[in-house]
Design a protein around this motif. Structure first.
Motif, short mmCIF file in Angstrom:
data_model
loop_
_atom_site.label_atom_id
_atom_site.label_comp_id
_atom_site.label_asym_id
_atom_site.label_seq_id
_atom_site.Cartn_x
_atom_site.Cartn_y
_atom_site.Cartn_z
N ASP A 228 0.83 -1.20 0.00
CA ASP A 228 0.00 0.00 0.00
C ASP A 228 0.86 1.25 0.00
OD1 ASP A 228 -2.59 1.28 0.05
OD2 ASP A 228 -2.13 1.83 2.13
N GLU A 229 1.98 1.23 0.73
CA GLU A 229 2.89 2.38 0.73
C GLU A 229 3.51 2.57 -0.65
OE1 GLU A 229 5.62 1.48 3.85
OE2 GLU A 229 4.19 1.98 5.43
N LEU A 230 3.88 1.47 -1.30
CA LEU A 230 4.45 1.55 -2.65
C LEU A 230 3.42 2.11 -3.63
CD1 LEU A 230 6.77 0.95 -4.59
CD2 LEU A 230 5.84 -1.34 -4.84
N ARG A 231 2.17 1.63 -3.54
CA ARG A 231 1.11 2.15 -4.41
C ARG A 231 0.91 3.64 -4.20
NH1 ARG A 231 -2.94 4.49 -3.25
NH2 ARG A 231 -2.90 3.72 -1.12
N ALA A 232 0.90 4.07 -2.93
CA ALA A 232 0.70 5.49 -2.63
C ALA A 232 1.85 6.34 -3.18
CB ALA A 232 0.56 5.69 -1.12
N ASP A 233 3.08 5.80 -3.10
CA ASP A 233 4.23 6.54 -3.65
C ASP A 233 4.15 6.65 -5.16
OD1 ASP A 233 5.28 6.92 -1.14
OD2 ASP A 233 6.75 5.29 -1.30
N VAL A 234 3.69 5.60 -5.82
CA VAL A 234 3.69 5.57 -7.27
C VAL A 234 2.52 6.35 -7.86
CG1 VAL A 234 3.50 4.07 -9.30
CG2 VAL A 234 4.97 3.41 -7.39
N VAL A 235 1.30 6.11 -7.38
CA VAL A 235 0.12 6.70 -8.01
C VAL A 235 -0.67 7.63 -7.10
CG1 VAL A 235 -0.18 4.83 -9.66
CG2 VAL A 235 -1.33 4.71 -7.47
N GLY A 236 -0.35 7.69 -5.82
CA GLY A 236 -1.08 8.55 -4.91
C GLY A 236 -2.43 7.96 -4.52
N ASP A 237 -3.27 8.81 -3.94
CA ASP A 237 -4.56 8.34 -3.44
C ASP A 237 -5.73 8.74 -4.33
OD1 ASP A 237 -3.57 7.02 -1.20
OD2 ASP A 237 -3.53 8.86 -0.01
N ASP A 238 -5.46 9.37 -5.47
CA ASP A 238 -6.55 9.74 -6.38
C ASP A 238 -7.10 8.50 -7.08
OD1 ASP A 238 -6.18 12.36 -5.70
OD2 ASP A 238 -4.96 12.83 -7.46
#
Length: 91
Positions: free
Chosen positions: A43-53
């Motif tokens: 989840d941290e990796l996803r947030a770093d790559v694409v954010g929360d939008d």
């Protein structure tokens, strides 16, 4: 498990190397707290790559013909049994 999480965080592609097969298998069979740690990392990796939008795409595929089989009335080609398109007479 900790070694697998460190490797996944530092160099995820290294998990595909045969030398890291045991570590990769440990991640694939993770359960309990180890699975929680791995999903947090993901989840941290996803947030770093694409954010929360959150986004989505509306795909509108138009069938380029003169007859509409679906009857969705999206385009001007829709025909029903009661309304047939009259074509100009050929001369």
């Amino acid at each position: 498990m900790a070694a697998g999480l460190r490797l996944a965080a530092d160099d995820p592609a290294a998990l595909l190397d045969e030398r890291n097969a045991t570590v990769a298998l440990a991640l694939l069979t993770a359960d309990g707290p180890a699975l929680d740690a791995m999903t947090k990392l993901a989840d941290e990796l996803r947030a770093d790559v694409v954010g929360d939008d959150i986004t989505y795409v509306v795909n509108r595929n138009i069938n380029f013909s003169n007859v509409c089989y679906v009857g969705c009335r999206f385009c001007a080609f829709a025909q029903t049994r009661t309304r047939r398109r009259r074509l100009p007479a050929l001369r």
